[in-house]
Write an enzyme that holds these catalytic residues in place. Structure first.
Site, PDB file in Angstrom:
ATOM      1  N   SER A 124     -64.789  59.314  44.398  1.00 52.76           N
ATOM      2  CA  SER A 124     -66.220  59.572  44.228  1.00 52.76           C
ATOM      3  C   SER A 124     -66.671  59.077  42.849  1.00 52.76           C
ATOM      4  O   SER A 124     -67.766  58.528  42.710  1.00 52.76           O
ATOM      5  CB  SER A 124     -66.522  61.062  44.362  1.00 52.76           C
ATOM      6  OG  SER A 124     -66.140  61.521  45.626  1.00 52.76           O
TER       7      SER A 124
ATOM      8  N   HIS B 240     -62.498  59.836  52.035  1.00 54.41           N
ATOM      9  CA  HIS B 240     -62.524  61.210  52.536  1.00 54.41           C
ATOM     10  C   HIS B 240     -62.560  61.204  54.072  1.00 54.41           C
ATOM     11  O   HIS B 240     -61.840  61.962  54.720  1.00 54.41           O
ATOM     12  CB  HIS B 240     -63.782  61.946  52.065  1.00 54.41           C
ATOM     13  CG  HIS B 240     -63.825  62.274  50.605  1.00 54.41           C
ATOM     14  ND1 HIS B 240     -64.844  61.871  49.780  1.00 54.41           N
ATOM     15  CD2 HIS B 240     -62.978  62.996  49.817  1.00 54.41           C
ATOM     16  CE1 HIS B 240     -64.635  62.330  48.553  1.00 54.41           C
ATOM     17  NE2 HIS B 240     -63.514  63.012  48.549  1.00 54.41           N
TER      18      HIS B 240
ATOM     19  N   ARG C 266     -53.669  59.671  47.220  1.00 54.58           N
ATOM     20  CA  ARG C 266     -53.920  58.237  47.098  1.00 54.58           C
ATOM     21  C   ARG C 266     -52.800  57.529  46.379  1.00 54.58           C
ATOM     22  O   ARG C 266     -52.369  56.459  46.740  1.00 54.58           O
ATOM     23  CB  ARG C 266     -55.226  57.982  46.337  1.00 54.58           C
ATOM     24  CG  ARG C 266     -56.430  58.309  47.147  1.00 54.58           C
ATOM     25  CD  ARG C 266     -57.630  58.471  46.289  1.00 54.58           C
ATOM     26  NE  ARG C 266     -57.557  59.718  45.538  1.00 54.58           N
ATOM     27  CZ  ARG C 266     -58.571  60.234  44.872  1.00 54.58           C
ATOM     28  NH1 ARG C 266     -59.714  59.596  44.824  1.00 54.58           N
ATOM     29  NH2 ARG C 266     -58.447  61.371  44.240  1.00 54.58           N
TER      30      ARG C 266
ATOM     31  N   LYS D 109     -65.766  70.507  37.366  1.00 48.91           N
ATOM     32  CA  LYS D 109     -66.426  69.198  37.322  1.00 48.91           C
ATOM     33  C   LYS D 109     -67.931  69.408  37.186  1.00 48.91           C
ATOM     34  O   LYS D 109     -68.452  70.461  37.530  1.00 48.91           O
ATOM     35  CB  LYS D 109     -66.161  68.423  38.623  1.00 48.91           C
ATOM     36  CG  LYS D 109     -64.727  67.971  38.789  1.00 48.91           C
ATOM     37  CD  LYS D 109     -64.596  67.107  40.038  1.00 48.91           C
ATOM     38  CE  LYS D 109     -63.167  66.618  40.240  1.00 48.91           C
ATOM     39  NZ  LYS D 109     -63.003  65.897  41.515  1.00 48.91           N
TER      40      LYS D 109
HETATM   41  P1  ADP Z   1     -61.453  67.587  44.473  1.00 50.16           P
HETATM   42  O1  ADP Z   1     -62.357  67.829  43.309  1.00 50.16           O
HETATM   43  O2  ADP Z   1     -61.119  68.821  45.244  1.00 50.16           O
HETATM   44  O3  ADP Z   1     -60.255  66.741  44.165  1.00 50.16           O
HETATM   45  P2  ADP Z   1     -62.587  65.303  45.857  1.00 50.16           P
HETATM   46  O4  ADP Z   1     -63.852  65.277  46.635  1.00 50.16           O
HETATM   47  O5  ADP Z   1     -62.467  64.417  44.678  1.00 50.16           O
HETATM   48  O6  ADP Z   1     -62.394  66.820  45.487  1.00 50.16           O
HETATM   49  O7  ADP Z   1     -61.357  65.025  46.819  1.00 50.16           O
HETATM   50  C1  ADP Z   1     -61.108  65.831  47.921  1.00 50.16           C
HETATM   51  C2  ADP Z   1     -59.809  65.401  48.597  1.00 50.16           C
HETATM   52  O8  ADP Z   1     -59.947  64.108  49.134  1.00 50.16           O
HETATM   53  C3  ADP Z   1     -58.618  65.333  47.638  1.00 50.16           C
HETATM   54  O9  ADP Z   1     -57.465  65.743  48.330  1.00 50.16           O
HETATM   55  C4  ADP Z   1     -58.527  63.878  47.302  1.00 50.16           C
HETATM   56  O10 ADP Z   1     -57.221  63.507  46.949  1.00 50.16           O
HETATM   57  C5  ADP Z   1     -58.938  63.275  48.625  1.00 50.16           C
HETATM   58  N1  ADP Z   1     -59.480  61.934  48.485  1.00 50.16           N
HETATM   59  C6  ADP Z   1     -60.519  61.536  47.724  1.00 50.16           C
HETATM   60  N2  ADP Z   1     -60.720  60.212  47.846  1.00 50.16           N
HETATM   61  C7  ADP Z   1     -59.761  59.775  48.703  1.00 50.16           C
HETATM   62  C8  ADP Z   1     -59.398  58.498  49.208  1.00 50.16           C
HETATM   63  N3  ADP Z   1     -60.032  57.410  48.856  1.00 50.16           N
HETATM   64  N4  ADP Z   1     -58.360  58.439  50.048  1.00 50.16           N
HETATM   65  C9  ADP Z   1     -57.688  59.542  50.384  1.00 50.16           C
HETATM   66  N5  ADP Z   1     -57.940  60.771  49.946  1.00 50.16           N
HETATM   67  C10 ADP Z   1     -58.975  60.882  49.099  1.00 50.16           C
END
Ligand code: ADP
Length: 167
Positions: free
Chosen positions: A133, A19, A95, A43
């Site tokens: 996450s 992130h 990703r 979620k």
């Molecule tokens: P959501 O539930 O909105 O997908 P997340 O916290 O899982 O929330 O992810 C938020 C954003 O960060 C999304 O666009 C996700 O693709 C991106 N993201 C999460 N982990 C990574 C990572 N390791 N590298 C790049 N982008 C990421």
């Protein structure tokens, strides 16, 4: 050109180095960056909404490279928040191909809801492309070391929340 505000939304349950990679890229591109911590009804997060907002804030405030980035908890529609903040851009991380379908769906829906906001997708360093996450939570719960993948404040928060001995 006028100042452009970008929103980087997510559940951040918890925030990872992946992130942070995306937030840093967004900061290089846009004048004002707001990290929006979402409720996410779809979620069941480990951390509560307030905990996620507070932890994300703490991580971002402690990161020199992220001076000026603001963290806000957002209840309700992201596009409405974007309108309120006069933000033209929503930044998401991509990703792998597996992210694409969900993101495409969300982009089309957001466009239907608010034509004035563009979704922009950024790719992280390849070393973060496997990070999520959920995998962090899995590794931690099973006794693995997550310190290379998340900021130290997150390791502390996970220890406090779960505690090694309880699982
Ligand atoms: P959501 O539930 O909105 O997908 P997340 O916290 O899982 O929330 O992810 C938020 C954003 O960060 C999304 O666009 C996700 O693709 C991106 N993201 C999460 N982990 C990574 C990572 N390791 N590298 C790049 N982008 C990421």
């Amino acid at each position: 050109m006028s100042d452009i505000t970008a929103i980087v939304p997510g559940t951040f349950d918890p925030i990872t180095n992946g992130h942070l990679d995306i937030i840093k890229r967004a900061k290089k591109l846009f004048d004002r960056v707001i990290v929006a911590v979402a409720v996410n009804a779809g979620k069941t997060p480990l951390f509560t909404f307030d905990e996620r907002v507070e932890l994300t804030k703490r991580v971002i405030e402690d990161d020199e490279e992220l001076r000026g980035v603001v963290v806000e908890g957002v209840k309700g529609l992201l596009v409405d928040f974007a309108k309120k903040e006069n933000a033209k851009v929503i930044v998401r991380g991509l990703r792998a191909v597996s992210d694409f379908e969900y993101e495409l769906q969300m982009a089309f829906m957001n466009r239907r809801l608010n034509e004035n906001v563009e979704m922009i997708y950024l790719m992280p360093y390849i070393k973060y492309s496997f990070l999520s996450s959920s995998i962090i939570k899995d590794v931690f719960i099973n006794g693995g070391d997550i310190s290379k993948f998340v900021p130290r404040q997150v390791v502390e928060a996970m220890n406090k929340k779960i505690g090694r001995g309880e699982v």
